[in-house]
Scaffold this motif. Structure first.
Motif, PDB file in Angstrom:
ATOM      1  N   VAL A   1       0.657  -1.175   0.088  1.00 47.42           N
ATOM      2  CA  VAL A   1      -0.021  -0.010   0.034  1.00 47.42           C
ATOM      3  C   VAL A   1       0.876   1.319   0.037  1.00 47.42           C
ATOM      4  O   VAL A   1       0.555   2.341  -0.754  1.00 47.42           O
ATOM      5  CB  VAL A   1      -0.874   0.141   1.284  1.00 47.42           C
ATOM      6  CG1 VAL A   1      -1.783   1.172   1.178  1.00 47.42           C
ATOM      7  CG2 VAL A   1      -1.954  -1.246   1.163  1.00 47.42           C
ATOM      8  N   HIS A   2       2.025   1.163   0.827  1.00 52.26           N
ATOM      9  CA  HIS A   2       3.121   2.550   0.571  1.00 52.26           C
ATOM     10  C   HIS A   2       3.393   2.579  -0.661  1.00 52.26           C
ATOM     11  O   HIS A   2       3.676   3.602  -1.201  1.00 52.26           O
ATOM     12  CB  HIS A   2       4.083   2.179   1.706  1.00 52.26           C
ATOM     13  CG  HIS A   2       3.642   2.336   3.039  1.00 52.26           C
ATOM     14  ND1 HIS A   2       4.211   2.046   4.416  1.00 52.26           N
ATOM     15  CD2 HIS A   2       2.121   2.584   3.708  1.00 52.26           C
ATOM     16  CE1 HIS A   2       3.452   2.320   5.289  1.00 52.26           C
ATOM     17  NE2 HIS A   2       2.316   2.544   4.947  1.00 52.26           N
ATOM     18  N   SER A   3       3.994   1.391  -1.330  1.00 51.78           N
ATOM     19  CA  SER A   3       4.392   1.667  -2.417  1.00 51.78           C
ATOM     20  C   SER A   3       3.326   2.336  -3.534  1.00 51.78           C
ATOM     21  O   SER A   3       3.700   3.272  -4.513  1.00 51.78           O
ATOM     22  CB  SER A   3       4.540   0.044  -3.080  1.00 51.78           C
ATOM     23  OG  SER A   3       5.561  -0.530  -2.263  1.00 51.78           O
ATOM     24  N   ALA A   4       2.070   1.611  -3.588  1.00 45.42           N
ATOM     25  CA  ALA A   4       0.855   2.334  -4.109  1.00 45.42           C
ATOM     26  C   ALA A   4       0.912   3.516  -4.087  1.00 45.42           C
ATOM     27  O   ALA A   4       0.793   4.497  -5.186  1.00 45.42           O
ATOM     28  CB  ALA A   4      -0.224   1.437  -4.097  1.00 45.42           C
ATOM     29  N   LEU A   5       0.992   4.128  -2.659  1.00 44.73           N
ATOM     30  CA  LEU A   5       0.746   5.689  -2.536  1.00 44.73           C
ATOM     31  C   LEU A   5       1.919   6.563  -3.160  1.00 44.73           C
ATOM     32  O   LEU A   5       1.772   7.563  -3.641  1.00 44.73           O
ATOM     33  CB  LEU A   5       0.862   5.692  -1.093  1.00 44.73           C
ATOM     34  CG  LEU A   5      -0.328   5.823  -0.286  1.00 44.73           C
ATOM     35  CD1 LEU A   5      -0.413   6.210   1.047  1.00 44.73           C
ATOM     36  CD2 LEU A   5      -1.361   6.400  -1.126  1.00 44.73           C
ATOM     37  N   SER A   6       3.109   5.914  -3.196  1.00 44.67           N
ATOM     38  CA  SER A   6       4.371   6.733  -3.576  1.00 44.67           C
ATOM     39  C   SER A   6       4.360   6.757  -5.103  1.00 44.67           C
ATOM     40  O   SER A   6       4.901   7.749  -5.731  1.00 44.67           O
ATOM     41  CB  SER A   6       5.588   6.147  -3.136  1.00 44.67           C
ATOM     42  OG  SER A   6       5.602   4.865  -2.985  1.00 44.67           O
ATOM     43  N   LEU A   7       3.723   5.678  -5.780  1.00 47.53           N
ATOM     44  CA  LEU A   7       3.296   5.928  -7.061  1.00 47.53           C
ATOM     45  C   LEU A   7       2.442   6.921  -7.302  1.00 47.53           C
ATOM     46  O   LEU A   7       2.608   7.587  -8.590  1.00 47.53           O
ATOM     47  CB  LEU A   7       2.888   4.615  -7.499  1.00 47.53           C
ATOM     48  CG  LEU A   7       2.489   4.378  -9.164  1.00 47.53           C
ATOM     49  CD1 LEU A   7       3.641   4.656  -9.695  1.00 47.53           C
ATOM     50  CD2 LEU A   7       1.803   3.109  -9.563  1.00 47.53           C
ATOM     51  N   VAL A   8       1.370   7.188  -6.564  1.00 46.66           N
ATOM     52  CA  VAL A   8       0.545   8.292  -6.863  1.00 46.66           C
ATOM     53  C   VAL A   8       1.194   9.455  -6.714  1.00 46.66           C
ATOM     54  O   VAL A   8       0.861  10.528  -7.538  1.00 46.66           O
ATOM     55  CB  VAL A   8      -0.613   8.166  -5.796  1.00 46.66           C
ATOM     56  CG1 VAL A   8      -1.466   9.456  -5.842  1.00 46.66           C
ATOM     57  CG2 VAL A   8      -1.415   6.993  -5.990  1.00 46.66           C
ATOM     58  N   ALA A   9       2.046   9.719  -5.592  1.00 41.29           N
ATOM     59  CA  ALA A   9       2.852  10.955  -5.511  1.00 41.29           C
ATOM     60  C   ALA A   9       3.527  11.277  -6.941  1.00 41.29           C
ATOM     61  O   ALA A   9       3.755  12.166  -7.251  1.00 41.29           O
ATOM     62  CB  ALA A   9       3.908  10.830  -4.152  1.00 41.29           C
ATOM     63  N   SER A  10       4.278  10.137  -7.348  1.00 44.12           N
ATOM     64  CA  SER A  10       4.987  10.147  -8.559  1.00 44.12           C
ATOM     65  C   SER A  10       4.294  10.927  -9.879  1.00 44.12           C
ATOM     66  O   SER A  10       4.590  11.696 -10.353  1.00 44.12           O
ATOM     67  CB  SER A  10       5.766   9.049  -8.939  1.00 44.12           C
ATOM     68  OG  SER A  10       6.626   9.090  -9.952  1.00 44.12           O
ATOM     69  N   LEU A  11       2.906  10.060 -10.020  1.00 49.48           N
ATOM     70  CA  LEU A  11       2.220  10.470 -11.123  1.00 49.48           C
ATOM     71  C   LEU A  11       1.686  11.966 -10.931  1.00 49.48           C
ATOM     72  O   LEU A  11       1.698  12.873 -11.777  1.00 49.48           O
ATOM     73  CB  LEU A  11       0.723   9.599 -10.993  1.00 49.48           C
ATOM     74  CG  LEU A  11       1.220   8.004 -11.378  1.00 49.48           C
ATOM     75  CD1 LEU A  11      -0.099   7.169 -10.886  1.00 49.48           C
ATOM     76  CD2 LEU A  11       1.850   7.881 -12.721  1.00 49.48           C
ATOM     77  N   PHE A  12       1.397  12.491  -9.443  1.00 46.94           N
ATOM     78  CA  PHE A  12       1.033  13.749  -9.716  1.00 46.94           C
ATOM     79  C   PHE A  12       2.047  14.632  -9.744  1.00 46.94           C
ATOM     80  O   PHE A  12       1.761  15.797 -10.571  1.00 46.94           O
ATOM     81  CB  PHE A  12       0.568  14.020  -7.949  1.00 46.94           C
ATOM     82  CG  PHE A  12      -0.904  14.008  -7.748  1.00 46.94           C
ATOM     83  CD1 PHE A  12      -1.694  14.879  -8.003  1.00 46.94           C
ATOM     84  CD2 PHE A  12      -1.445  12.748  -7.251  1.00 46.94           C
ATOM     85  CE1 PHE A  12      -3.060  14.717  -7.892  1.00 46.94           C
ATOM     86  CE2 PHE A  12      -2.808  12.512  -7.205  1.00 46.94           C
ATOM     87  CZ  PHE A  12      -3.761  13.670  -7.466  1.00 46.94           C
ATOM     88  N   GLY A  13       3.296  14.411  -9.616  1.00 44.01           N
ATOM     89  CA  GLY A  13       4.467  15.273  -9.895  1.00 44.01           C
ATOM     90  C   GLY A  13       4.505  15.182 -11.444  1.00 44.01           C
ATOM     91  O   GLY A  13       4.661  16.528 -12.043  1.00 44.01           O
ATOM     92  N   VAL A  14       4.442  14.094 -12.187  1.00 41.54           N
ATOM     93  CA  VAL A  14       4.317  14.180 -13.701  1.00 41.54           C
ATOM     94  C   VAL A  14       3.203  14.854 -14.036  1.00 41.54           C
ATOM     95  O   VAL A  14       3.407  15.586 -15.068  1.00 41.54           O
ATOM     96  CB  VAL A  14       4.446  12.679 -14.041  1.00 41.54           C
ATOM     97  CG1 VAL A  14       4.201  12.787 -15.604  1.00 41.54           C
ATOM     98  CG2 VAL A  14       5.361  11.776 -13.810  1.00 41.54           C
TER      99      VAL A  14
END
Lengths: 414, 202
Positions: B27-40
């Protein structure tokens, strides 16, 4: 950078007066939302009380209007508990992830201006500006993006609490919100087709002078949007997410104190912003009769809030009137009824638009569309039926024939 | 301004991407993926690609990662994984080699972009107002450009590409997605009643 093209005031350059306009708008929208949420919670409790032959809050302030404030103060001073099995970081993060999108959606809503006999601009400090925080080109898509980001708050709150009721509540919530987002987007597409733009200002401007999308797009997209929005907000009759009899309190069961207050705030703020979006998309936003020539933008603000309160009343009325749906009924309504209906209606509107551009006979276009939709519905029904026969399910299929009828119905309706 | 936004976003994107592989909890991995996608998404906005930026949030952050999380929660695999076991032997060295190779190739391609003979001039020049190729017939949807300060709406530019030049590719992609949806439904559907009570693996 075209980030400054969010408002006509910033086009000529960004100076002190523009910064002042920006600050006034942001602080104004923020304060407005907070006060509106306070009043909305009181309004709902009072109204539901009336509808159930109770008095409702009556102690704090005149007519109990300060009840929300009292509750807020109480929650603020309560002990903030965190369950031992919870996930510390995510548990703390979740309330903010549901609150921030709720605030941001309101920034693209035009709350006033004269759209009936003007272009909806007002003049502040020598700059003409819109009565909305920002008007991006992708305005209404931003609303969709933020409402899909709001799923995270609920989902993570349920998961991180380390409790089965919370988890079940959040799994229900996320499935429901993802399902109804499709219907929401499809019914919205009809409005975009009508306005030819994604910008909320232009959508409102296109509806000026009583050309409200409610009837211009033919009532169906508005109805689908309202139903899907109710589901998206997890409001009754779609409040399976926090079905008290089954799940205690749903995703926020384990939350207490100020964190619970934040969820509560976000929930009611979402009701207000979603109503504001419905006003913008279907009810002409601030459009309405302008009664005085001086300060004509005031009337826009007045009509906007009149429509907003009417919609809020409707949501409260839903809650007091309609019983909760069962989970399979919820999914059936979303996938088998609302999505095909709004898709079929969108195709019909698109065909009418093309027909008007090319000078085709409108009646012929409608007849051909309905015939094609009915044919598609019959084909789909035959396909479902033969699929069931092959898997030996026909006996079941007879039992829930209602399901099969639902599949074909929307196309016929359009 | 652009540099400041870019550096903040770049930090978020890289930290998020690292977080996806470093966190042990899915779940933490998925959340950091979200952060990355928002940055993009924010980077898309700074490039004036408003539509892509918002669609990035709607599709990737709003639908795909939510589905990841949904599956993680439903299957109950949200416990920290041990990294000791390696299901396929030699998988990690190969993954590292492929990753480095792709990075090197990407850098080479970017540096040697001019050397490959692809230049800005090879793309059709676009009208700055309508976003359509210069000289193309005026679309009925064309924006009026008041004084040149108004940016061309890139929704129209994308629409001109998707529904004009690449309409066949677009329709074929739609067909492909339809086929995959039908396939998913066919695979996920199993008979409700087994004739002899034998429960199939699900």
């Amino acid at each position: 950078m075209s980030v400054f093209a969010l408002d006509p005031a910033y086009i000529g350059g960004f100076g002190l007066s523009e910064a002042l306009i920006l600050i006034i708008k942001v602080v104004g929208a923020f304060g407005l939302l907070l006060v509106a949420v306070m009043l909305m919670i009181w309004f709902e409790r009072k109204l539901v009380g009336d509808m159930q032959n109770r008095i409702g809050p009556a102690r704090a302030g005149p007519w109990g209007i300060l009840q929300t404030l009292a509750d807020g103060v109480k929650l603020f001073f309560k002990e903030d508990l965190r369950p031992a099995k919870s996930d510390r970081l995510v548990y703390r993060l979740a309330p903010y992830m549901s609150l921030v999108p709720a605030f941001l959606v309101f920034s693209v809503v035009p709350v006033g201006g004269n759209f009936t006999s003007g272009d909806g601009t007002v003049t502040w400090f020598g700059n003409s500006t819109f009565l909305q925080v920002a008007d991006p080109h992708v305005g209404i898509l931003l609303v969709l993006a933020l409402s899909s980001a709001a799923v995270y708050g609920i989902m993570l709150a349920g998961w991180s609490s380390g409790s089965k009721y919370s988890l079940l509540g959040s799994v229900r919530a996320s499935a429901q919100m993802i399902s109804y987002e499709a219907a929401l987007g499809l019914s919205l597409a009809a409005v975009l087709l009508q306005a030819g733009s994604l910008s909320t200002h232009e959508i409102v401007a296109a509806q000026g002078g009583w050309n409200w999308n409610l009837w211009v797009t033919g009532l169906v997209p508005a109805l689908v949007f309202v139903i899907a929005a109710t589901a998206e907000l997890n409001r009754p009759p779609f409040d399976l997410v926090e079905a008290e009899q089954e799940l205690v309190g749903g995703f926020h069961t384990e939350y207490s104190s100020i964190r619970f207050a934040l969820f509560f705030l976000a929930e009611f703020m979402n009701v207000i912003t979603m109503s504001a979006i419905i006003v913008t998309l279907f009810l002409g936003g601030p459009d309405g009769p302008v009664l005085t020539e001086r300060a004509s933008w005031i009337w826009g603000v007045v009509w906007f809030f009149v429509k907003l309160v009417a919609l809020l009343f409707m949501f409260v009325w839903f809650r007091a009137t309609l019983p909760r749906l069962r989970y399979d009924q919820l999914m059936d309504v979303g996938w088998k009824f609302l999505i095909p209906l709004s898709l079929g209606w969108l195709l019909l509107l698109g065909a009418l638009r093309v027909g008007r551009d090319r000078g085709w006979n409108t009646a012929a276009v409608v007849v051909v569309c309905v015939a094609a939709g009915a044919a598609a519905g019959v084909l789909l029904r035959l396909a479902v039926r033969s699929g069931r026969r092959e898997s030996g399910e026909l006996a079941d299929a007879e039992a829930d024939a209602g399901e099969a009828v639902n599949v074909g119905e929307p196309e016929k309706g359009s | 301004m652009a540099v400041a936004v870019f550096s903040v976003c770049a930090v978020i994107i890289v930290a998020g991407a690292l977080g996806v592989i470093i966190f042990r909890n899915p779940v933490h991995s998925a959340l950091s993926l979200v952060a990355s996608l928002f940055g993009v998404a924010v980077l898309f906005l700074t490039l004036d690609a408003h539509f892509l930026g918002v669609v990035q949030v709607v599709v990737y952050a709003g639908a795909i990662v939510v589905l990841f999380l949904f599956v993680i929660m439903l299957l109950g695999v949200d416990r920290a994984e041990s990294l000791r076991t390696e299901p396929i032997g030699g998988q990690r060295p190969v993954a590292l080699a492929v990753g480095v190779g792709v990075l090197v190739l990407a850098l080479l391609f970017m540096v040697g972009f001019d050397g490959l003979g692809v230049r800005q001039g090879d793309f059709p020049a676009l009208d700055s107002c309508t976003g359509l190729p210069v000289g193309a017939s005026e679309s009925p949807l064309a924006l009026e450009c008041p004084d040149g300060t108004e940016q061309a709406s890139n929704i129209r530019q994308i629409a001109a590409g998707v529904f004009g030049d690449y309409v066949w590719a677009f329709q074929l992609t739609g067909l492909l997605l339809t086929i995959s949806v039908v396939g998913a439904v066919a695979l996920a559907r199993r008979p409700r009643r087994q004739p002899d009570g034998a429960e199939q693996a699900h």
